[in-house]
Each structure stands twice: as C-alpha cells, then as structure tokens.
Design a protein around this motif. Sequence first.
Motif, PDB file in Angstrom:
ATOM      1  N   LEU A   1     -55.044 -36.406 -48.185  1.00  0.00           N
ATOM      2  CA  LEU A   1     -53.960 -37.382 -48.277  1.00  0.00           C
ATOM      3  C   LEU A   1     -53.383 -37.717 -46.901  1.00  0.00           C
ATOM      4  O   LEU A   1     -52.970 -38.852 -46.655  1.00  0.00           O
ATOM      5  CB  LEU A   1     -52.865 -36.851 -49.209  1.00  0.00           C
ATOM      6  CG  LEU A   1     -53.284 -36.759 -50.683  1.00  0.00           C
ATOM      7  CD1 LEU A   1     -52.187 -36.110 -51.508  1.00  0.00           C
ATOM      8  CD2 LEU A   1     -53.626 -38.142 -51.235  1.00  0.00           C
ATOM      9  N   GLU A   2     -53.330 -36.737 -46.006  1.00  0.00           N
ATOM     10  CA  GLU A   2     -52.871 -37.036 -44.641  1.00  0.00           C
ATOM     11  C   GLU A   2     -53.822 -38.012 -43.957  1.00  0.00           C
ATOM     12  O   GLU A   2     -53.386 -38.915 -43.238  1.00  0.00           O
ATOM     13  CB  GLU A   2     -52.755 -35.749 -43.820  1.00  0.00           C
ATOM     14  CG  GLU A   2     -51.577 -34.874 -44.191  1.00  0.00           C
ATOM     15  CD  GLU A   2     -50.236 -35.526 -43.878  1.00  0.00           C
ATOM     16  OE1 GLU A   2     -50.192 -36.432 -43.022  1.00  0.00           O
ATOM     17  OE2 GLU A   2     -49.228 -35.139 -44.499  1.00  0.00           O
ATOM     18  N   ARG A   3     -55.131 -37.817 -44.192  1.00  0.00           N
ATOM     19  CA  ARG A   3     -56.083 -38.758 -43.617  1.00  0.00           C
ATOM     20  C   ARG A   3     -55.904 -40.140 -44.254  1.00  0.00           C
ATOM     21  O   ARG A   3     -55.968 -41.161 -43.571  1.00  0.00           O
ATOM     22  CB  ARG A   3     -57.517 -38.281 -43.831  1.00  0.00           C
ATOM     23  CG  ARG A   3     -58.541 -39.181 -43.150  1.00  0.00           C
ATOM     24  CD  ARG A   3     -59.960 -38.680 -43.314  1.00  0.00           C
ATOM     25  NE  ARG A   3     -60.864 -39.358 -42.402  1.00  0.00           N
ATOM     26  CZ  ARG A   3     -62.169 -39.171 -42.377  1.00  0.00           C
ATOM     27  NH1 ARG A   3     -62.727 -38.309 -43.205  1.00  0.00           N
ATOM     28  NH2 ARG A   3     -62.922 -39.818 -41.523  1.00  0.00           N
ATOM     29  N   GLY A   4     -55.675 -40.154 -45.561  1.00  0.00           N
ATOM     30  CA  GLY A   4     -55.440 -41.434 -46.222  1.00  0.00           C
ATOM     31  C   GLY A   4     -54.231 -42.143 -45.675  1.00  0.00           C
ATOM     32  O   GLY A   4     -54.256 -43.368 -45.432  1.00  0.00           O
TER      33      GLY A   4
ATOM     34  N   ILE B   1     -60.770 -46.469 -48.120  1.00  0.00           N
ATOM     35  CA  ILE B   1     -60.006 -45.302 -47.670  1.00  0.00           C
ATOM     36  C   ILE B   1     -60.187 -44.137 -48.640  1.00  0.00           C
ATOM     37  O   ILE B   1     -60.353 -42.981 -48.219  1.00  0.00           O
ATOM     38  CB  ILE B   1     -58.517 -45.671 -47.523  1.00  0.00           C
ATOM     39  CG1 ILE B   1     -58.332 -46.617 -46.328  1.00  0.00           C
ATOM     40  CG2 ILE B   1     -57.659 -44.414 -47.340  1.00  0.00           C
ATOM     41  CD1 ILE B   1     -56.932 -47.168 -46.180  1.00  0.00           C
ATOM     42  N   SER B   2     -60.166 -44.427 -49.931  1.00  0.00           N
ATOM     43  CA  SER B   2     -60.348 -43.344 -50.910  1.00  0.00           C
ATOM     44  C   SER B   2     -61.704 -42.672 -50.717  1.00  0.00           C
ATOM     45  O   SER B   2     -61.807 -41.435 -50.781  1.00  0.00           O
ATOM     46  CB  SER B   2     -60.200 -43.890 -52.332  1.00  0.00           C
ATOM     47  OG  SER B   2     -61.250 -44.799 -52.636  1.00  0.00           O
ATOM     48  N   ALA B   3     -62.746 -43.446 -50.456  1.00  0.00           N
ATOM     49  CA  ALA B   3     -64.071 -42.873 -50.213  1.00  0.00           C
ATOM     50  C   ALA B   3     -64.086 -42.053 -48.927  1.00  0.00           C
ATOM     51  O   ALA B   3     -64.688 -40.972 -48.871  1.00  0.00           O
ATOM     52  CB  ALA B   3     -65.112 -43.987 -50.148  1.00  0.00           C
ATOM     53  N   ALA B   4     -63.403 -42.560 -47.880  1.00  0.00           N
ATOM     54  CA  ALA B   4     -63.365 -41.849 -46.595  1.00  0.00           C
ATOM     55  C   ALA B   4     -62.611 -40.532 -46.693  1.00  0.00           C
ATOM     56  O   ALA B   4     -62.811 -39.635 -45.864  1.00  0.00           O
ATOM     57  CB  ALA B   4     -62.713 -42.735 -45.533  1.00  0.00           C
ATOM     58  N   CYS B   5     -61.755 -40.402 -47.704  1.00  0.00           N
ATOM     59  CA  CYS B   5     -60.970 -39.184 -47.869  1.00  0.00           C
ATOM     60  C   CYS B   5     -61.584 -38.205 -48.865  1.00  0.00           C
ATOM     61  O   CYS B   5     -61.022 -37.133 -49.116  1.00  0.00           O
ATOM     62  CB  CYS B   5     -59.554 -39.538 -48.324  1.00  0.00           C
ATOM     63  SG  CYS B   5     -58.619 -40.500 -47.115  1.00  0.00           S
TER      64      CYS B   5
END
Length: 390
Positions: free
Chosen positions: A339-342, A356-360
Amino acid sequence: MPLSTKNRALQIAVLVETDNGWGRSVVEGVADYAQRFGPWNLLIDPRDHSRGWSLPDRWRGDGIIARVSTPLHLEEIARCGLPAVNVDNVFENQEGMGQVTTDEHSWATMALSHFRERGFTHFAYFAPPSHEYSKKGAQAFFAVVTADGHDCHVYRPGYRGGRRISRDEEHNRIHRWLSHLPKPVAILAVDARRGRQLTEICSLERIRVPDEVAILAGDTDEFLCNLSSPPLSSIAVASQRIGHEAAAMLDRMMQGHTAPIKPLSIPPVRVVGKQSTDVLAIDDPMIVQALRFIQTHAFRGIAVEDVLREVPVSRRYLELQFKRRIGRLPAEEIRRLRLERGRELLTQSDLSVEAISAACGYAGATQFGVAFCRQFGATPLAFRRKLTRS
C-alpha cells in the motif's frame, strides 16, 4: 477554479528562503499556482545585507506568503495590512492569517514506521535549539514513540535558541549526547542540515552509521542528503504542494474570504531511503532473512506461506517475533509495503489504478482499492484527486 478579482497582475511577496531544498520547493508550488491562475508577479525571497526581509519601498502588494519564524516577521506582516498565509508552524493561530504546514503527526508516524520495520527499539530526536523550527516535531515524535511503548531520547543541550556557541562546543555537546544513547539507536533529525551534521560528527568520532546510529532527516534536500557520508535517508515532505495550497488560500483571501480558523495540514509523501538507515537492527538471523525476503518479493503477490517456505520456523514463532520487533504481523508488513508503494505511485506517477494495483502485487484494482481505502480512508482515485485538486 479560483479566479483573481482584478484584471491587473497581482503583486505577491513570497517571503520564503530559497537557500534550501524545502524553501525552493515551496516557492515552486507558489509559482505553479501563479502560472495557472494568475496573472501574479512574484517578489521572491527579498533579503537585505543582514539577511532579513526587506520589502522594497516602492512595492505595492496585494498579498504575502511567508515562513514566519520570529515576532519581527509577524510585526512586519501586520504592518503591511495585506492578506497573508504562513507556511511554517513556529507561530500558530494568528488571527487573520492563513496557515499551511506539514502534518506533524503523520510525519512522526512515517519516521517511526521506517525505523520499526528495520527492527529498532531505541529512538532519539535531534533538533538543536533554534528559531528556524518549532518544537512540534519533537513533541509529535516523542508522542508516537512513547505510544508505541518505547523511550524517546530528545537532544536537550541546556541553552536556548539564538545563543551563539562555538563549533567545537556544539560538537562536544552532541558527541556526549550520542555517546550516552543506547545502541543501536534510530535518530530522527529535524531537517537535512541537522541530519548531515550528525553524520559528520559520527564520522569524526568513529561512530558507525547506520550500524550503531541510524539517521533519518526530517526533510529532503538532495544536495545535502547526497553529500552526506553515508548518503542520508530523508522524509519527502509535500513542500511543493504546501506552496500551491498556500497560494490557493491566499487567492481566496484576496477575494474577500476570511482566513481559515484551523491550519491546513499536509501529510508527507514518503521516506526516501538511503544508506544512513539501510540496516536491520535485529539479532535473530531468521527474522532478518524473513524481512529481507518480504522487502524483495512483496510486490509479487506473496503470502505468509511463501515466507515460511523461505525460513524454517513455525508460523507462530514468525508472527510473535515480527510483532515484538517491528510491531506488525508478517501479513501486515506485506500489506503495508504494497500500500505504501501504491500511495507513492499515485502521488508520483500518472499510471492507472489498474496498473498500480498490478505493480503492487494485487490481483486486481478492486482488491487494491478496498485495501487502500481501509488503510488511508479514501479510494485511490479520491486520494489522487485530493493531491491534484486546484
């Protein structure tokens, strides 16, 4: 969309120092607003030979944005009789003056989280007495550390801000304080300049950074942080957004609106991790191995079962040790990192929520959105709109 009430270019004084990264970023935020919603003519950082503010005699202004740090600043602004917004918190709740500042509680919580995920249980706060910043940072960090069940050692050299002491005397006082801190210790410095001062003293006194003393600067100044040895981790406060929001608030005040009663508090963006905090202060090699695995693979959709396949311990032992050492369960740490990365990608990029969801490491945007809303109190799109609102 805000509209200026006059056809002519408004004259705005920006009384914010531009000799540090924070001040330059605030001014950039003001300039961005002025370019989008002006026309504004900006008088930037007017100082005389004594380095004090000096508004030109012929200047006829419409508003002021300032970092107010002394009673003299307040007097000078009051004498101008213009709408004004303060971008600092040394003086708060000044009648008729707007205020936009960093959310100190979020700032302190972000610092503690950065230290706790590295296993630290000893904490300290470093801010030599000065009129350049308030005591609110120390109070906020002390509060979140003690609420987490730990002691916080605050640097108190025994003199007031404004007193001049020699460089050697200051060095000796700081060295004595560092020597008496429990080790390993995580220190939050009020800003990048003070953080770099600590790394210099540690280097001269052969105190190992980050092994004995981990140092996190309270704001980001790329020049100072990169020049530090080792390079200095820092909190990226939303200084450009503070400038933009201060300009928007001033615009409303120049149109006749009264100054908000409460300050507008802007949360920081993220921790910029560098070598000064790149350590795991944990004496259990299995837990260190588990943390490293999580930090490396959190965005690949891993679960606690994957961690247990990596380290030969029971789930109960792993959860007990994580809770004791970093204050979170393994599943909570995986979720926190994702979630911090998101949040960072929502802030720093134009990627879609799906990307973004995929990247996280989430299976889809819906799953990411539910977790994000539960953690931060807003959907990803609402969070992004709030950041970019004008």
